[in-house]
Design an enzyme around this catalytic site. Sequence first.
Site, PDB file in Angstrom:
ATOM      1  N   ASP A 177       0.862  -1.180   0.000  1.00 48.09           N
ATOM      2  CA  ASP A 177       0.000   0.000   0.000  1.00 48.09           C
ATOM      3  C   ASP A 177       0.901   1.233   0.000  1.00 48.09           C
ATOM      4  OD1 ASP A 177      -2.068  -1.761   0.135  1.00 48.09           O
ATOM      5  OD2 ASP A 177      -2.786  -1.143   2.114  1.00 48.09           O
ATOM      6  N   ASP A 222     -15.127  -3.126  -0.956  1.00 49.65           N
ATOM      7  CA  ASP A 222     -14.724  -2.879   0.429  1.00 49.65           C
ATOM      8  C   ASP A 222     -15.986  -2.685   1.258  1.00 49.65           C
ATOM      9  OD1 ASP A 222     -12.088  -2.887  -0.505  1.00 49.65           O
ATOM     10  OD2 ASP A 222     -12.163  -0.747  -0.938  1.00 49.65           O
TER      11      ASP A 222
END
Length: 237
Positions: A8, A129
């Site tokens: 990330d 998500d």
Amino acid sequence: MQIFPAIDLSGGQVVRLYQGDYDKMTVYGADPCAVAREFTAAGAGYLHVVDLDGAKEGTLANFDTIAAIAKQGGLYMEVGGGIRTEERIRRYLDLGVGRCILGTIAVKDFEFTARMARTYGDRIAVGVDARDGYVAVSGWLETSREKSVDFCRRLRDAGVQTVIYTDISRDGAEQGTNLAVYRELAGVEGLNITASGGVSSLEELKALRDMGIPAAILGKALYTGRLDLKEVIKEVG
């Protein structure tokens, strides 16, 4: 089972968020290319990369860093974060990225997402998500009114082949993943599910594999040493 170690990115650095909170960010490395090389050395064949700044801002904030990782080669890369136009999809695919992940745009412009799935086939995935069972967007800062599992079925019906499903409440917490929701998703015929968020033990990975989940993303558990990537690949990869 395909194992995707995760990188990330924020500000060109390797970071992890806690439950999607940008104010709870930990930096794990200043050189993402070096981290990718470490994953390759451990036997990884896959890599999951997210531009967190891009997801939040709707830009390609870490494009140059991702380009540098792609240039190294040796890994099948999937990339997400801020990919909201076909031009951006093409830019990443031109780098040699294997698959682009659509997130916010999949909720806000479903027809665009369906069109991209038809055009690019398995080179398009959708990141779903979920917060409390509902789809979250814009770098997890907003929650929609659509139930996440229903959205996955709708994506399947529109031609999307792969969904990366993350339970935000489990992400970065190292408290285990949501096996119950993956068991439900494994029953959605015609859809490949990648498990993401909170995976922190070999037992969980074996459970996911045995229920028919073909891929999993490993994040914080790798960076803290709770999971050893070489061992994971040997056992379930």
